[in-house]
Write a protein that holds these residues in place. Structure first.
Motif, PDB file in Angstrom:
ATOM      1  N   THR A  53       0.872  -1.169   0.000  1.00 31.10           N
ATOM      2  CA  THR A  53       0.000   0.000   0.000  1.00 31.10           C
ATOM      3  C   THR A  53       0.911   1.220   0.000  1.00 31.10           C
ATOM      4  O   THR A  53       1.926   1.255   0.688  1.00 31.10           O
ATOM      5  CB  THR A  53      -0.943   0.026   1.215  1.00 31.10           C
ATOM      6  OG1 THR A  53      -0.187   0.134   2.418  1.00 31.10           O
ATOM      7  CG2 THR A  53      -1.785  -1.243   1.261  1.00 31.10           C
ATOM      8  N   PRO A  60      -0.590   4.303  -5.425  1.00 28.54           N
ATOM      9  CA  PRO A  60      -1.356   3.089  -5.689  1.00 28.54           C
ATOM     10  C   PRO A  60      -1.649   2.291  -4.422  1.00 28.54           C
ATOM     11  O   PRO A  60      -0.780   2.081  -3.593  1.00 28.54           O
ATOM     12  CB  PRO A  60      -0.458   2.295  -6.650  1.00 28.54           C
ATOM     13  CG  PRO A  60       0.908   2.856  -6.460  1.00 28.54           C
ATOM     14  CD  PRO A  60       0.718   4.290  -6.094  1.00 28.54           C
ATOM     15  N   ARG A  61      -2.905   1.909  -4.248  1.00 23.17           N
ATOM     16  CA  ARG A  61      -3.385   1.093  -3.128  1.00 23.17           C
ATOM     17  C   ARG A  61      -3.188   1.788  -1.777  1.00 23.17           C
ATOM     18  O   ARG A  61      -3.049   1.124  -0.747  1.00 23.17           O
ATOM     19  CB  ARG A  61      -2.700  -0.283  -3.118  1.00 23.17           C
ATOM     20  CG  ARG A  61      -2.989  -1.144  -4.337  1.00 23.17           C
ATOM     21  CD  ARG A  61      -2.135  -2.402  -4.346  1.00 23.17           C
ATOM     22  NE  ARG A  61      -0.718  -2.068  -4.423  1.00 23.17           N
ATOM     23  CZ  ARG A  61      -0.057  -1.846  -5.550  1.00 23.17           C
ATOM     24  NH1 ARG A  61      -0.679  -1.935  -6.707  1.00 23.17           N
ATOM     25  NH2 ARG A  61       1.220  -1.527  -5.534  1.00 23.17           N
ATOM     26  N   ILE A  88       3.178  -3.062 -11.259  1.00 22.71           N
ATOM     27  CA  ILE A  88       2.138  -3.125 -10.226  1.00 22.71           C
ATOM     28  C   ILE A  88       1.724  -1.732  -9.764  1.00 22.71           C
ATOM     29  O   ILE A  88       0.625  -1.557  -9.227  1.00 22.71           O
ATOM     30  CB  ILE A  88       2.577  -3.971  -9.015  1.00 22.71           C
ATOM     31  CG1 ILE A  88       3.698  -3.283  -8.234  1.00 22.71           C
ATOM     32  CG2 ILE A  88       2.943  -5.379  -9.433  1.00 22.71           C
ATOM     33  CD1 ILE A  88       3.830  -3.774  -6.815  1.00 22.71           C
ATOM     34  N   ASP A  89       2.586  -0.729  -9.964  1.00 21.48           N
ATOM     35  CA  ASP A  89       2.214   0.629  -9.592  1.00 21.48           C
ATOM     36  C   ASP A  89       1.510   1.371 -10.731  1.00 21.48           C
ATOM     37  O   ASP A  89       0.510   2.051 -10.513  1.00 21.48           O
ATOM     38  CB  ASP A  89       3.450   1.412  -9.150  1.00 21.48           C
ATOM     39  CG  ASP A  89       3.864   1.055  -7.735  1.00 21.48           C
ATOM     40  OD1 ASP A  89       3.118   0.302  -7.065  1.00 21.48           O
ATOM     41  OD2 ASP A  89       4.933   1.511  -7.289  1.00 21.48           O
ATOM     42  N   TYR A  92      -1.915  -0.491 -11.251  1.00 22.21           N
ATOM     43  CA  TYR A  92      -2.254  -0.974  -9.912  1.00 22.21           C
ATOM     44  C   TYR A  92      -3.679  -1.482  -9.785  1.00 22.21           C
ATOM     45  O   TYR A  92      -3.995  -2.257  -8.870  1.00 22.21           O
ATOM     46  CB  TYR A  92      -2.020   0.134  -8.875  1.00 22.21           C
ATOM     47  CG  TYR A  92      -2.902   1.348  -9.018  1.00 22.21           C
ATOM     48  CD1 TYR A  92      -4.117   1.421  -8.351  1.00 22.21           C
ATOM     49  CD2 TYR A  92      -2.520   2.414  -9.810  1.00 22.21           C
ATOM     50  CE1 TYR A  92      -4.927   2.539  -8.476  1.00 22.21           C
ATOM     51  CE2 TYR A  92      -3.325   3.535  -9.938  1.00 22.21           C
ATOM     52  CZ  TYR A  92      -4.522   3.592  -9.274  1.00 22.21           C
ATOM     53  OH  TYR A  92      -5.326   4.691  -9.411  1.00 22.21           O
ATOM     54  N   TYR A  95      -3.761  -5.201  -9.553  1.00 19.43           N
ATOM     55  CA  TYR A  95      -3.013  -5.892  -8.499  1.00 19.43           C
ATOM     56  C   TYR A  95      -3.434  -5.351  -7.149  1.00 19.43           C
ATOM     57  O   TYR A  95      -3.024  -4.271  -6.736  1.00 19.43           O
ATOM     58  CB  TYR A  95      -1.503  -5.699  -8.713  1.00 19.43           C
ATOM     59  CG  TYR A  95      -1.039  -6.149 -10.077  1.00 19.43           C
ATOM     60  CD1 TYR A  95      -0.796  -7.490 -10.338  1.00 19.43           C
ATOM     61  CD2 TYR A  95      -0.870  -5.232 -11.117  1.00 19.43           C
ATOM     62  CE1 TYR A  95      -0.387  -7.906 -11.590  1.00 19.43           C
ATOM     63  CE2 TYR A  95      -0.471  -5.642 -12.376  1.00 19.43           C
ATOM     64  CZ  TYR A  95      -0.231  -6.979 -12.611  1.00 19.43           C
ATOM     65  OH  TYR A  95       0.160  -7.399 -13.860  1.00 19.43           O
TER      66      TYR A  95
END
Length: 391
Positions: A53, A60-61, A88-89, A92, A95
């Motif tokens: 996170t 992201p997240r 993944i960023d 995002y 994921y």
């Protein structure tokens, strides 16, 4: 001064070492350290400690409920190669934090087994529920995930069996049909299937007997719940009035009301729109005695409503001309994080649930207790009581 809650150097080294200095993405596992050419005393590190996170608001997240210490803690990190960290960023939405947590545990397990051998040691293996269409639900391990393919190791069947799964996968090649989809609990999301799926029996994979690789369609576009327009307000399912006039809802309140309407409508029972609605009534009838499992299955069905497009009809213009389109009923939701069953009332035919989700566009978390009617719902064969409430 940076406003990012960065990892310390010891935390970064520990994350890398526990992953064996390999990328933790299960479809990658690239080595991230090695000698520097031309300098026998130096080395190159091609990986990074990525935040699960985000380290700062807006990332992201990002989870605003975490403290600074929790955001900097190793539990919020995953070791990845530079390429996968960027993916993944930048991508995002594909994921979730839960999926990345599972990937980290799997990478550490692989590194441990490569170091000491599998032996007889028991290593925790995180699993997630995966639904293949409407009638097959499995407990599975994430073995790979990208924008094009999802790969799972099947540990056991909650609904269906190996023969049904094999038939589903082979049928997916033909494309089309509302049931050609997969939904994943840890993602709170799902995808339509496309192309040729792969199926293989395994040996030496613990209690994983089958590995499936599913080509998936791109993630459907999300709508902004703040732009949902205006609708007639409902109160307990009936039209609401204010000072004798119809009450109205707009924007995100329209989105909240639509969630309730979709969940309260049994799937397949509207002749004019047979693909619309939830399967909550059927799930309650089948799993009403196991509240924990029921909540997880309700989440999977809600993930379908969020991410799997169906044929929908809009009426536009002054003549209200019918225009067909493909869209998910709850496309304004980013992902479903949890569904917890608070109570089941077999007399009122109603289920009380706490739903946690994130809105599309804003990424804000919304948590609400919903009382969803289950019309004509019958209790399980051995109900806990005539009226069952509480955990």
């Amino acid at each position: 001064m940076s406003n990012r809650d960065e990892f310390s150097s010891p935390t970064k080294r520990t994350l890398a070492s526990r992953a064996g200095w390999r990328c933790s993405a299960p479809h990658c596992r690239r080595l991230t350290i090695g000698p520097k050419q031309g300098d026998e005393r130096d080395f190159i590190i091609g990986g990074k400690a990525a935040h699960i996170t985000a380290a700062a608001r807006g990332g992201p997240r990002y989870d605003g409920t975490l403290t600074v210490a929790q955001r900097r803690d190793m539990s919020n990190g995953i070791w990845l190669c530079g390429h996968c960290a960027d993916i993944i960023d930048k991508d995002y939405m594909n994921y979730s934090a839960e999926t990345l947590q599972q990937w980290r545990v799997l990478a550490e397990r692989d590194a441990h087994q490569a170091l000491v051998g599998s032996g007889s040691e028991v290593w925790f293996e995180p699993t997630t529920l995966v639904a293949f269409g409407f009638n097959i639900v499995t407990e599975a391990v994430w073995l790979g995930g990208s924008r094009e393919k999802w790969r799972f190791g099947i540990k056991r069947f909650i609904r269906g069996d190996s023969a049904a799964l094999r038939s589903f996968i082979e049928g997916a090649v033909d494309g089309g049909g509302e049931e050609r989809f997969v939904t994943v609990e840890s993602q709170g999301d799902g995808r339509l299937l496309t192309g040729v799926a792969e199926w293989e029996r395994t040996t030496g994979q613990g209690d994983i007997g089958t590995i499936v690789t599913l080509p998936i369609q791109p993630r459907p576009e999300r709508a902004d719940p703040r732009e949902m327009g205006t609708d007639l307000a409902l109160a307990d399912g009936d039209l609401a009035f204010v000072d004798g006039d119809f009450a109205l809802v707009s924007g995100i309140d329209t989105a909240k009301q639509l969630i309730w309407r979709v969940l309260a409508t049994p799937h397949g029972e509207w002749d004019w729109h047979p693909e619309w609605g939830s399967r909550w009534r059927r799930l309650a009838e089948e799993q009403g005695t196991d509240r924990a499992l029921l909540g997880r299955l309700l989440l999977l069905d809600m993930a379908r409503l969020v991410s799997i497009p169906i044929r929908m009809t809009d009426y536009v213009g002054t003549k209200l001309e019918a225009v067909e389109k493909m869209d998910a009923p709850l496309s304004f939701v980013e992902r479903v994080e949890s569904v917890s069953v608070l109570g089941l009332d077999w007399v009122k035919r109603e289920i009380s649930v706490q739903v946690t989700l994130r809105w599309a566009a804003s990424q804000e978390r919304w948590q609400e207790v919903l009382n969803v009617p289950l019309p004509e719902c019958r209790p399980p064969a051995v109900p806990p009581s005539a009226v069952a409430t509480g955990p």
